[in-house]
Enzyme design. Structure first.
Site, mmCIF file in Angstrom:
data_model
loop_
_atom_site.group_PDB
_atom_site.id
_atom_site.type_symbol
_atom_site.label_atom_id
_atom_site.label_comp_id
_atom_site.label_asym_id
_atom_site.label_seq_id
_atom_site.Cartn_x
_atom_site.Cartn_y
_atom_site.Cartn_z
ATOM 1 N N ALA A 1 11.130 54.746 85.982
ATOM 2 C CA ALA A 1 11.968 53.649 86.451
ATOM 3 C C ALA A 1 11.494 53.243 87.841
ATOM 4 O O ALA A 1 10.905 54.046 88.575
ATOM 5 C CB ALA A 1 13.423 54.101 86.486
ATOM 6 N N GLY B 1 11.227 57.646 83.403
ATOM 7 C CA GLY B 1 11.651 56.667 82.405
ATOM 8 C C GLY B 1 10.519 56.245 81.482
ATOM 9 O O GLY B 1 10.770 55.804 80.359
ATOM 10 N N GLU C 1 11.989 63.522 88.044
ATOM 11 C CA GLU C 1 13.142 62.972 88.772
ATOM 12 C C GLU C 1 13.703 63.959 89.785
ATOM 13 O O GLU C 1 14.286 63.554 90.793
ATOM 14 C CB GLU C 1 14.242 62.560 87.789
HETATM 15 N N1 CAA Z 1 8.712 53.042 91.051
HETATM 16 C C1 CAA Z 1 8.299 52.100 91.937
HETATM 17 N N2 CAA Z 1 7.023 52.005 92.383
HETATM 18 C C2 CAA Z 1 6.139 52.906 91.897
HETATM 19 C C3 CAA Z 1 6.501 53.903 90.974
HETATM 20 C C4 CAA Z 1 7.863 53.948 90.537
HETATM 21 N N3 CAA Z 1 8.305 54.830 89.615
HETATM 22 N N4 CAA Z 1 5.409 54.646 90.703
HETATM 23 C C5 CAA Z 1 4.390 54.113 91.420
HETATM 24 N N5 CAA Z 1 4.828 53.073 92.152
HETATM 25 C C6 CAA Z 1 4.082 52.227 93.080
HETATM 26 C C7 CAA Z 1 3.809 52.947 94.379
HETATM 27 O O1 CAA Z 1 4.926 52.888 95.234
HETATM 28 C C8 CAA Z 1 2.601 52.198 94.895
HETATM 29 O O2 CAA Z 1 3.043 50.992 95.460
HETATM 30 P P1 CAA Z 1 2.427 50.488 96.866
HETATM 31 O O3 CAA Z 1 0.981 50.200 96.537
HETATM 32 O O4 CAA Z 1 3.225 49.276 97.167
HETATM 33 O O5 CAA Z 1 2.585 51.615 97.825
HETATM 34 C C9 CAA Z 1 1.838 51.858 93.608
HETATM 35 O O6 CAA Z 1 2.779 51.967 92.538
HETATM 36 C C10 CAA Z 1 0.720 52.842 93.309
HETATM 37 O O7 CAA Z 1 1.273 54.155 93.348
HETATM 38 P P2 CAA Z 1 0.530 55.376 94.079
HETATM 39 O O8 CAA Z 1 -0.200 54.889 95.289
HETATM 40 O O9 CAA Z 1 1.542 56.448 94.281
HETATM 41 O O10 CAA Z 1 -0.528 55.750 92.946
HETATM 42 P P3 CAA Z 1 -1.164 57.160 92.606
HETATM 43 O O11 CAA Z 1 -2.165 56.905 91.561
HETATM 44 O O12 CAA Z 1 -1.580 57.870 93.843
HETATM 45 O O13 CAA Z 1 0.061 58.022 91.986
HETATM 46 C C11 CAA Z 1 1.917 58.415 90.511
HETATM 47 C C12 CAA Z 1 0.605 57.651 90.750
HETATM 48 C C13 CAA Z 1 1.655 59.923 90.353
HETATM 49 C C14 CAA Z 1 2.493 57.858 89.220
HETATM 50 C C15 CAA Z 1 2.888 58.202 91.698
HETATM 51 O O14 CAA Z 1 2.965 56.822 91.989
HETATM 52 C C16 CAA Z 1 4.284 58.693 91.428
HETATM 53 O O15 CAA Z 1 4.567 59.876 91.582
HETATM 54 N N6 CAA Z 1 5.223 57.786 91.053
HETATM 55 C C17 CAA Z 1 6.611 58.101 90.858
HETATM 56 C C18 CAA Z 1 6.852 58.873 89.583
HETATM 57 C C19 CAA Z 1 8.345 59.194 89.404
HETATM 58 O O16 CAA Z 1 8.940 59.850 90.235
HETATM 59 N N7 CAA Z 1 8.953 58.719 88.300
HETATM 60 C C20 CAA Z 1 10.354 58.903 88.028
HETATM 61 C C21 CAA Z 1 11.121 57.669 88.461
HETATM 62 S S1 CAA Z 1 12.889 57.874 88.338
HETATM 63 C C22 CAA Z 1 13.263 57.620 86.701
HETATM 64 O O17 CAA Z 1 12.410 57.343 85.893
HETATM 65 C C23 CAA Z 1 14.713 57.771 86.336
HETATM 66 C C24 CAA Z 1 14.996 57.726 84.878
HETATM 67 O O18 CAA Z 1 15.055 58.735 84.234
HETATM 68 C C25 CAA Z 1 15.300 56.481 84.205
#
Ligand code: CAA
Length: 254
Positions: free
Chosen positions: A62, A105, A128
């Site tokens: 998400a 998500g 999460e």
């Molecule tokens: N939400 C919003 N933006 C996100 C995102 C997310 N889930 N995942 C990545 N992005 C964005 C980053 O903020 C970044 O944006 P900027 O360039 O503006 O800074 C861009 O995408 C690229 O991300 P990274 O620089 O972090 O890329 P990476 O290749 O180094 O890492 C990743 C990739 C491991 C997926 C890392 O981005 C990450 O850990 N993302 C979050 C994963 C996460 O925590 N997901 C759970 C979300 S909560 C949820 O899903 C609740 C539910 O159950 C419904």
């Protein structure tokens, strides 16, 4: 604008398309995704649906930036999490073709599909806990049903991720392919399913999914009623006649 939609024979393909955010699932993307799935579900030319992302990310969860400042009332009032429920109402089989990050998500989206095919690069997880929350779109339930309590607890409590091979061994996904061909293979499988008797395919999906929500007794009764119901279709007569007369069946979806 957050998704790309195309057809490959009798398969509807929906590609998540927010590469700058690793396909993070915001409200606009989810609304577009559900609308596209519903349109394919209502389209008699389509027999099966594939959801995919990019090579780098199926979906990184998400959209954290969209949720970060939300209050509990904002979350309750939002249709956002309900979009994952809408997926349960799609009657045609849905295949997730996963490469790269499949987190939060995004993993819950893949698990709400009927089959998951992955590239060797795929990484599955429910991280999460690192954000001070828990999975909210089915992760604690569907992951546990798929991989069992031991592994689900490690993933949900400690953010453990699974490689594609680990996910395959754990029973989370169906197959793993080299990244060059995973999407092609997913579309091939979807077309093979789409070539089968359409009404039987839909009822088969319904019956298997019912096993997650019903007691064994109720599920067996439900299955039996669906089985009997298929004897009202032309395709049942056609399929059995084709077998007996040693010829290929021609399904009409009626
Ligand atoms: N939400 C919003 N933006 C996100 C995102 C997310 N889930 N995942 C990545 N992005 C964005 C980053 O903020 C970044 O944006 P900027 O360039 O503006 O800074 C861009 O995408 C690229 O991300 P990274 O620089 O972090 O890329 P990476 O290749 O180094 O890492 C990743 C990739 C491991 C997926 C890392 O981005 C990450 O850990 N993302 C979050 C994963 C996460 O925590 N997901 C759970 C979300 S909560 C949820 O899903 C609740 C539910 O159950 C419904």
């Amino acid at each position: 604008t957050n998704i790309l939609v195309r057809r490959e024979d009798r398969v509807g393909v929906v590609q998540l398309n927010r590469p700058q955010a690793r396909n993070a699932l915001n409200a606009a993307l989810m609304a577009e995704l559900i609308a596209a799935l519903q349109a394919f579900d209502a389209d008699s030319e389509i027999g099966c649906i594939v959801i995919t992302g990019s090579e780098a990310a199926f979906a990184a969860g998400a959209d954290i930036k969209q949720m970060a400042e939300a209050s509990v009332i904002d979350m309750i009032d939002s249709p956002f999490i309900g979009y994952w429920d809408e997926l349960r109402r799609i009657t045609k089989p849905v295949v997730a073709a996963v490469s790269g990050w499949c987190l939060g998500g995004g993993c819950e989206l893949a698990m709400a599909c009927d089959l998951i095919l992955a590239a060797e690069s795929a990484v599955f997880g429910q991280p999460e806990i690192n954000l001070g929350v828990i999975p909210g779109a089915g992760g604690t339930q569907r992951l546990t049903l798929a991989v069992g309590k031991a592994l689900a607890m490690e993933m949900v409590l400690n953010g453990r991720t699974l490689s594609a091979e680990e996910a395959l061994r754990a029973g989370l996904i169906n197959r793993v392919y080299p990244v060059e061909v995973y999407l092609e293979e997913a579309i091939r499988l979807a077309n093979a399913i789409a070539a089968r008797a359409p009404v039987a395919v839909r009822l088969a999906k319904e019956a298997v999914n019912a096993s997650f929500e019903m007691s064994l007794r109720a599920g067996l009764d439900h299955e039996r009623r669906l089985f009997y119901l298929l004897f009202s279709t032309d395709d049942q007569k056609e399929g059995m006649d084709a077998f007996i007369n040693k010829r290929p069946a021609h399904w009409r979806g009626q």
